[in-house]
Design a protein around this motif. Structure first.
Motif, PDB file in Angstrom:
ATOM      1  N   SER B 331     -29.449  21.491   6.949  1.00  0.00           N
ATOM      2  CA  SER B 331     -29.857  21.841   8.315  1.00  0.00           C
ATOM      3  C   SER B 331     -31.094  21.069   8.730  1.00  0.00           C
ATOM      4  O   SER B 331     -31.362  20.890   9.905  1.00  0.00           O
ATOM      5  CB  SER B 331     -30.115  23.348   8.409  1.00  0.00           C
ATOM      6  OG  SER B 331     -31.368  23.638   7.849  1.00  0.00           O
ATOM      7  N   MET B 332     -31.857  20.598   7.740  1.00  0.00           N
ATOM      8  CA  MET B 332     -33.032  19.805   8.087  1.00  0.00           C
ATOM      9  C   MET B 332     -32.709  18.330   8.157  1.00  0.00           C
ATOM     10  O   MET B 332     -33.600  17.485   8.195  1.00  0.00           O
ATOM     11  CB  MET B 332     -34.150  20.078   7.094  1.00  0.00           C
ATOM     12  CG  MET B 332     -34.753  21.448   7.330  1.00  0.00           C
ATOM     13  SD  MET B 332     -36.206  21.708   6.371  1.00  0.00           S
ATOM     14  CE  MET B 332     -35.555  22.574   4.997  1.00  0.00           C
ATOM     15  N   GLY B 333     -31.421  18.006   8.098  1.00  0.00           N
ATOM     16  CA  GLY B 333     -31.013  16.644   8.391  1.00  0.00           C
ATOM     17  C   GLY B 333     -30.686  15.791   7.189  1.00  0.00           C
ATOM     18  O   GLY B 333     -30.380  14.614   7.338  1.00  0.00           O
ATOM     19  N   ALA B 334     -30.767  16.353   5.969  1.00  0.00           N
ATOM     20  CA  ALA B 334     -30.416  15.542   4.807  1.00  0.00           C
ATOM     21  C   ALA B 334     -28.912  15.367   4.750  1.00  0.00           C
ATOM     22  O   ALA B 334     -28.168  16.276   5.127  1.00  0.00           O
ATOM     23  CB  ALA B 334     -30.913  16.212   3.533  1.00  0.00           C
ATOM     24  N   SER B 335     -28.477  14.194   4.278  1.00  0.00           N
ATOM     25  CA  SER B 335     -27.039  14.000   4.119  1.00  0.00           C
ATOM     26  C   SER B 335     -26.561  14.775   2.893  1.00  0.00           C
ATOM     27  O   SER B 335     -27.372  15.257   2.104  1.00  0.00           O
ATOM     28  CB  SER B 335     -26.740  12.515   3.950  1.00  0.00           C
ATOM     29  OG  SER B 335     -27.129  12.117   2.649  1.00  0.00           O
ATOM     30  N   GLY B 336     -25.237  14.875   2.753  1.00  0.00           N
ATOM     31  CA  GLY B 336     -24.691  15.623   1.610  1.00  0.00           C
ATOM     32  C   GLY B 336     -25.162  15.060   0.288  1.00  0.00           C
ATOM     33  O   GLY B 336     -25.654  15.780  -0.579  1.00  0.00           O
ATOM     34  N   THR B 337     -25.038  13.717   0.133  1.00  0.00           N
ATOM     35  CA  THR B 337     -25.442  13.087  -1.117  1.00  0.00           C
ATOM     36  C   THR B 337     -26.932  13.277  -1.360  1.00  0.00           C
ATOM     37  O   THR B 337     -27.364  13.620  -2.456  1.00  0.00           O
ATOM     38  CB  THR B 337     -25.142  11.574  -1.051  1.00  0.00           C
ATOM     39  OG1 THR B 337     -24.011  11.390  -0.229  1.00  0.00           O
ATOM     40  CG2 THR B 337     -24.924  11.017  -2.410  1.00  0.00           C
ATOM     41  N   TYR B 338     -27.735  13.050  -0.301  1.00  0.00           N
ATOM     42  CA  TYR B 338     -29.178  13.127  -0.448  1.00  0.00           C
ATOM     43  C   TYR B 338     -29.614  14.534  -0.863  1.00  0.00           C
ATOM     44  O   TYR B 338     -30.415  14.695  -1.775  1.00  0.00           O
ATOM     45  CB  TYR B 338     -29.855  12.731   0.865  1.00  0.00           C
ATOM     46  CG  TYR B 338     -31.340  12.551   0.726  1.00  0.00           C
ATOM     47  CD1 TYR B 338     -31.852  11.369   0.191  1.00  0.00           C
ATOM     48  CD2 TYR B 338     -32.229  13.555   1.107  1.00  0.00           C
ATOM     49  CE1 TYR B 338     -33.220  11.200   0.054  1.00  0.00           C
ATOM     50  CE2 TYR B 338     -33.599  13.394   0.950  1.00  0.00           C
ATOM     51  CZ  TYR B 338     -34.081  12.208   0.426  1.00  0.00           C
ATOM     52  OH  TYR B 338     -35.422  12.056   0.282  1.00  0.00           O
ATOM     53  N   SER B 339     -29.048  15.541  -0.216  1.00  0.00           N
ATOM     54  CA  SER B 339     -29.472  16.904  -0.552  1.00  0.00           C
ATOM     55  C   SER B 339     -28.979  17.284  -1.950  1.00  0.00           C
ATOM     56  O   SER B 339     -29.640  18.040  -2.662  1.00  0.00           O
ATOM     57  CB  SER B 339     -28.968  17.910   0.483  1.00  0.00           C
ATOM     58  OG  SER B 339     -27.583  17.809   0.617  1.00  0.00           O
ATOM     59  N   PHE B 340     -27.841  16.707  -2.359  1.00  0.00           N
ATOM     60  CA  PHE B 340     -27.387  16.980  -3.726  1.00  0.00           C
ATOM     61  C   PHE B 340     -28.374  16.404  -4.739  1.00  0.00           C
ATOM     62  O   PHE B 340     -28.806  17.081  -5.665  1.00  0.00           O
ATOM     63  CB  PHE B 340     -25.988  16.381  -3.941  1.00  0.00           C
ATOM     64  CG  PHE B 340     -25.506  16.491  -5.352  1.00  0.00           C
ATOM     65  CD1 PHE B 340     -24.995  17.683  -5.823  1.00  0.00           C
ATOM     66  CD2 PHE B 340     -25.606  15.415  -6.227  1.00  0.00           C
ATOM     67  CE1 PHE B 340     -24.568  17.811  -7.133  1.00  0.00           C
ATOM     68  CE2 PHE B 340     -25.185  15.533  -7.537  1.00  0.00           C
ATOM     69  CZ  PHE B 340     -24.668  16.727  -7.986  1.00  0.00           C
TER      70      PHE B 340
END
Lengths: 355, 428
Positions: B331-340
């Motif tokens: 929700s804060m704008g990180a992509s799926g890969t990045y937040s993983f």
């Protein structure tokens, strides 16, 4: 709504399957294709509505990979069950088996478990007696179960006592003693068995009355070895049960006038019994499965099931091994079910799980 | 209680219990008694393991350094030779004792005290010297009187070689590091220095490194396979994941021998996988792939066998990670890969540490699976140890190799204990 969003995917899956069938012209291959890509399709229903196409593809690939891994985990175990009904003495599916021809299947390897090693397998007189005393696999099973039962008993009694001590908050040198008690699981079996081979066989000579030649090639030696290997499992499961244990229950029981023994039997025991039983089952299956110590310490007469399988796989591979393996798989299923039921009961008792 | 006792002002008299004993003393006594009581509960098991487990391993360590063959076979000579300075040949006196001991040992039939035992022991140090001893021992009884040195040299010119006598001097000592040298592919040179063995004879260190390397590889494969599955299991609803968990736990509960024979049935050249590939036309009937009785078979079977030990710790850690963290990152704008990578993965590191260390420790000492499906190039260090104990009967070398393996495993166990803690070991 759900159905609507799924329809294009369903058509895509169908088209892909058909394409695969036309390209490879193999029904078995298409069946595999359907499993690997069909199961993820039916599992794809918890994606949020804002998921992008990229995410959908990613999730689909992820589920396919997981399906393949689950197949990798379970297929080898399932494959031996039909193979054990092979009419031919091979470890592989024959053409007749693939065509589901009934004559390609047979229970002869199960009969062989009973008959192998008997002095007169076709005689009628004293057949049961002969089987019970002479059949190689039956003898191995008797050895295995006897060893497993006695060593489990030893491991559970000593292990539970120690776990009760270890889980007390005032236990001194806790981590040191825990590491020592868990180490039989960590130290490679070959090292343990080598040490026991020297110590039980040579050094113990003449120490224990009745065992002048040492403990090698005796049931006592094997029992000690297997109890040692079972101990870590009892410690781990019982301490896990005790970790959620409310110690104020003990004080409450003492406050109500119960002595130490009553507190133990009426309060502590009922709560740790599931852990003890799981630990016992772990110790039991460890002993039943253990082969290295048996190779190093046992006589020919003391061969256990895994020892017999080990030499069978090395010398003459016959589907009898697969028949025995199938029986063992069924037994593991029974044990696993018991442990799972116990775990849930324990969680329910302690209010940890919704059910 | 403790706080009250400690915070009491020092200028006051100590708090006294009803029976007149200072409260502080009484508390200390009770604590000590409770500590003892907890400790006593573990005593039976500790004693049991000391006798049934620790002492056997101690004996293995002892035997790796203690080999009394020399003094058993030739009791007088092994004492006398120690006075020799290693220059030239030993004195006539030592030769006399040697001949007498040899003659006496020839008559000895007791296991561990025969000429054959000594010949084998010296043969480890000087390959090919075995027959010299057995041949000489048959004739020494004919040497009735001196000079013994000439008489012995007349029996065989090889006794002129000072290297042989220096080796005998070394072998006559009960405590030796020779087996550790052999286990690390080194040996004594002719002048007594320690040198590494001929590259052709270097077996043990390469196998040890191969074992470590293969265990690392197996651990890596287990990790790659276990991570997605554990993630799936931890995110599914409890009922579904409990069902799928059975697919993980059933192999865990199934006998090792059953799984190994299953893999033989799967992977052999006439096996299920080859048959499927031939049926599908991927390979022809003639070009069936050899997947078992080699390194590949060992790795596949061991990954399958050790996989649950990786999945279970990973799963138990992942289950505690709240899914809201990932959603917050998204929700804060990180992509799926990045937040993983930045949010989810770091939280699983305790599980990764527990799983990888456990699998690595278990893999490094594996014996059964490599012995059954390893063929000749899938053998690990455990198989060599078992061979020395059961087949070649070079027990001291087997014990030395075992000690080296034990040290490696204990180092990793210590790391495991520091990073994860044995108390966190759980099943299911």
């Amino acid at each position: 709504m759900l159905e609507k969003t799924k329809t294009p995917g369903f058509i895509a899956l169908l088209v892909a399957t058909l394409l695969f069938l036309i390209l490879t012209r193999s029904f078995a291959g298409t069946f595999g294709f359907l499993i690997v890509f069909g199961i993820p399709y039916f599992a794809m229903n918890d994606l949020p509505p804002y998921a992008t196409l990229q995410e959908k593809i990613g999730k689909y690939a992820f589920l396919s990979v997981c399906t393949i891994i689950f197949i990798f985990l379970i297929l080898p175990i399932l494959v031996i069950i039909p193979l054990s009904f092979n009419a031919e003495p091979y470890f592989t599916f024959t053409e007749g088996m693939m065509a589901l021809d009934p004559s390609a299947y047979s229970a002869r390897w199960y009969a062989d478990i009973l008959r192998f090693g008997m002095t007169d397998p076709d005689g009628t007189e004293n057949w049961w007696n002969d089987m019970w005393n002479n059949a190689t696999w039956i003898r191995a099973m008797r050895n295995s179960f006897f060893l497993a039962l006695v060593s489990t008993l030893l491991a559970v009694v000593f292990g539970t006592l120690a776990a009760l001590g270890l889980s007390r908050p005032e236990m001194p040198f806790r981590s040191l003693i825990t590491s020592l008690l868990i180490s039989p699981m960590i130290v490679p079996l070959v090292i343990t068995a080598t040490g026991m081979f020297f110590f039980y066989g040579r050094t113990m000579q003449g120490i224990i009355p009745g065992y002048e030649n040492g403990l090698a090639q005796t049931y006592l030696g094997l029992t000690l070895a297997h109890a040692t290997l079972g101990v870590p499992f009892v410690i781990i499961t019982v301490t896990a049960t005790l970790s959620g244990f409310d110690r104020s229950l003990i004080r409450a029981s003492q406050g109500l006038g119960a002595n130490g023994w009553t507190t133990f039997t009426k309060v502590i025991m009922p709560l740790i019994t599931p852990g003890m039983i799981s630990g016992a089952l772990f110790a039991f299956i460890t002993s039943l499965d253990e082969v290295v110590a048996v190779i190093f310490l046992a006589d020919v007469d003391q061969r256990t099931i895994p020892r017999q399988m080990f030499s069978g796989l090395r010398e003459q591979i016959s589907p009898t091994i697969l028949a025995v393996a199938t029986i063992l798989v069924l037994m593991s299923i029974a044990l696993l079910t018991t442990v799972e039921l116990l775990r849930r009961r324990s969680e329910r008792l302690r209010g940890l799980s919704p059910g | 209680m403790t706080d009250v006792a400690m915070s009491a002002p020092t200028n006051h008299a100590p708090l006294i219990a009803a029976d007149g004993v200072p409260l502080k003393l009484k508390l200390a006594r009770t604590t000590r008694r409770m500590k003892w009581r907890a400790f006593l509960l573990t005593v039976p098991l500790v004693l049991f393991l000391l006798i049934a487990f620790v002492m056997p391993i101690g004996e293995m360590l002892y035997r790796s350094m203690h080999n009394p063959t020399g003094s058993n076979v030739m009791p007088q000579f092994s004492v006398a030779i120690q006075d020799w300075d290693g220059e030239g040949l030993p004195s006539e006196e030592i030769f006399k004792i040697f001949v007498e001991d040899m003659t006496a040992a020839k008559k000895n039939r007791e296991v561990g005290k025969t000429i054959g035992n000594l010949a084998t022991r010296v043969n480890y140090e000087i390959p090919g010297s075995r027959s010299l001893f057995t041949r000489t021992a048959r004739k020494t009884k004919n040497i009735k009187e001196g000079p013994y040195k000439e008489a012995l040299l007349a029996l065989d010119q090889k006794w002129e070689n000072p290297v042989l006598w220096r080796t005998l001097q070394r072998v006559s000592k009960d405590y030796t590091l020779a087996f550790y040298l052999a286990a690390t592919d080194r040996k004594y040179a002719e002048n007594g220095d320690i040198v590494s063995a001929d590259p052709l004879y270097q077996i043990y260190l390469p196998i040890l490194f191969k074992t470590i390397w293969m265990s690392a590889l197996i651990t890596l494969f287990c990790f790659i396979i276990a991570y997605p599955v554990s993630y799936l299991l931890s995110t599914l609803p409890l009922r579904t994941s409990n069902l799928l968990m059975i697919l993980v736990l059933l192999p865990f509960w199934t006998s090792l021998l059953v799984r190994t024979s299953a893999w033989i049935a799967m992977l052999q050249t006439q096996g299920v996988i080859n048959n499927i590939m031939v049926y599908l036309g991927v390979i022809t009937d003639e070009s069936r792939i050899q997947m078992i009785y080699n390194l590949t078979g060992t790795i596949i079977a061991m990954v399958h066998i050790l996989l649950p030990f990786m999945i279970l710790p990973l799963y138990s850690v992942m289950k505690t990670i709240p899914p809201t963290y990932m959603r917050a990152a998204r929700s804060m704008g990180a992509s799926g890969t990045y937040s993983f990578i930045k949010v989810y993965f770091p939280q699983t590191i305790p599980g990764i540490a527990a799983g990888t260390l456990l699998v690595f420790i278990l893999a490094i000492g594996y014996y059964i699976t490599p012995a059954l499906v390893g063929g000749s190039d899938g053998l690990l260090i455990s198989n060599l140890i078992a061979d020395h104990i059961k087949k070649t009967l070079n027990w001291s070398l087997g014990a030395a190799l075992g000690t080296i393996l034990l040290v490696v495993v204990l180092v990793f166990y210590w790391i495991y204990n520091k990073l994860v803690g044995v108390d966190n070991l759980k099943f299911g």
